[in-house]
Design an enzyme around this catalytic site. Structure first.
Site, short mmCIF file in Angstrom:
data_model
loop_
_atom_site.label_atom_id
_atom_site.label_comp_id
_atom_site.label_asym_id
_atom_site.label_seq_id
_atom_site.Cartn_x
_atom_site.Cartn_y
_atom_site.Cartn_z
N TYR A 79 0.83 -1.20 0.00
CA TYR A 79 0.00 0.00 0.00
C TYR A 79 0.87 1.25 0.00
O TYR A 79 0.37 2.35 -0.23
CB TYR A 79 -0.91 0.05 1.23
CG TYR A 79 -1.93 -1.06 1.35
CD1 TYR A 79 -2.14 -1.98 0.32
CD2 TYR A 79 -2.69 -1.18 2.51
CE1 TYR A 79 -3.06 -2.99 0.46
CE2 TYR A 79 -3.62 -2.18 2.64
CZ TYR A 79 -3.81 -3.10 1.62
OH TYR A 79 -4.74 -4.11 1.78
N HIS A 97 0.57 -11.24 2.61
CA HIS A 97 -0.43 -10.51 1.82
C HIS A 97 -1.14 -11.41 0.81
O HIS A 97 -2.35 -11.29 0.60
CB HIS A 97 0.23 -9.34 1.10
CG HIS A 97 -0.73 -8.27 0.68
ND1 HIS A 97 -0.34 -6.99 0.41
CD2 HIS A 97 -2.07 -8.28 0.50
CE1 HIS A 97 -1.39 -6.26 0.08
NE2 HIS A 97 -2.46 -7.02 0.10
#
Length: 282
Positions: free
Chosen positions: A50, A112
């Site tokens: 991110y 992730h």
């Protein structure tokens, strides 16, 4: 506002609603995360990919400095990227995330994406176990893992993830996976909990429940998550929407409403348009 909490299988607790931060970066991200903390969010979700760990960590440190809150009152989580799945690289990545956050520990760290094509998710999971042993990370989990992959990392390491963060919303309710999580004691976190670009706000059952309760359709859907035991991570940079998304603890849905919303699931309901078994997240 006092949020309900969920107890993880490692004994720690986390807020039952969190704040999603993708794709909030830079000044916009800093302002949005500050606003979320002011509104009452105490669980912030971030990730290396991110590119906002610094923003999230800064907002968290500022909040702790000015609020009458202790470090234990905040849960900050991040995620290990696919390019760091090698054991040694994953260990280094954990320390790097800790430095970017600027905190004393990472409360939750997850893989992730499993990247099954690369096939190094077992190494990555063993690295998270090691980071937990070292005290760099408090709780460890995974993201976007299916039942088969969960079973593989558990069998390989003997350690059950505390969390699996997956796509979950009324059009993709993940009934079988939630049942497996319940068997294993894994908390389910939901990304895109409102369905993003295909939010089911106009569905008759959602509209009817919202009317009966005097709440918004979004609040009905977020309450549906809580009733099913999943932890939603709604994202909004708008303070009024942040407040609305958090105000889901003062009402309950009827069992038949929960069932009807779950029944909205459909074959094409998934937002992710790739194949989880071949997708590679860098």
């Amino acid at each position: 506002m006092t949020l309900p909490t969920l107890t993880l299988n490692d004994g720690f607790t986390i807020p039952a609603v969190g704040f999603g931060t993708y794709p909030l970066v830079g000044d916009e991200g800093r302002i949005a995360v500050r606003s979320a903390l002011k509104t009452g969010y105490r669980l912030l979700d971030s990730a290396v990919n991110y590119e906002n760990e610094g923003v999230v960590g800064l907002a968290a440190r500022e909040f702790l400095a000015r609020a009458k809150a202790g470090r234990a009152d905040l849960t900050i989580q991040t995620k290990l990227p696919g390019r760091h799945h090698g054991f040694d690289r994953a260990i280094a990545s954990g320390y790097e995330s800790l430095a970017r956050l600027g905190l004393d520990r990472i409360d939750v760290m997850m893989i992730h994406w499993p990247n099954p094509v690369t096939g190094r998710y077992k190494e990555a999971w063993r690295a998270l176990v090691e980071l937990r042993e070292r005290g760099v990370v408090r709780s460890i989990g995974v993201s976007n893992f299916n039942e088969r992959l969960l079973d593989e990392v558990i069998e390989d390491s003997g350690v059950v993830p505390s969390i699996n963060q997956v796509e979950l919303h009324p059009y993709f309710p993940q009934v079988e996976l939630l049942a497996r999580h319940a068997e294993l004691g894994i908390v389910t976190q939901a990304w895109s909990p409102l369905g993003k670009r295909q939010a089911p706000y106009a569905e008759p059952v959602v509209v009817a429940a919202a009317s009966r309760l005097g709440v918004t359709p979004a609040q009905v859907i977020l309450r549906w998550h809580l009733e099913r035991g999943s932890l939603p991570l709604p994202k909004s940079a708008t303070p009024s929407r942040q407040e609305e998304n958090l105000a889901v603890d003062g009402f309950t849905l009827l069992p038949e409403e929960v069932e009807a919303i779950t029944a909205l699931g459909r074959p094409d309901g998934r937002l992710f348009d790739g194949d989880p078994e071949t997708h590679e997240e860098m």
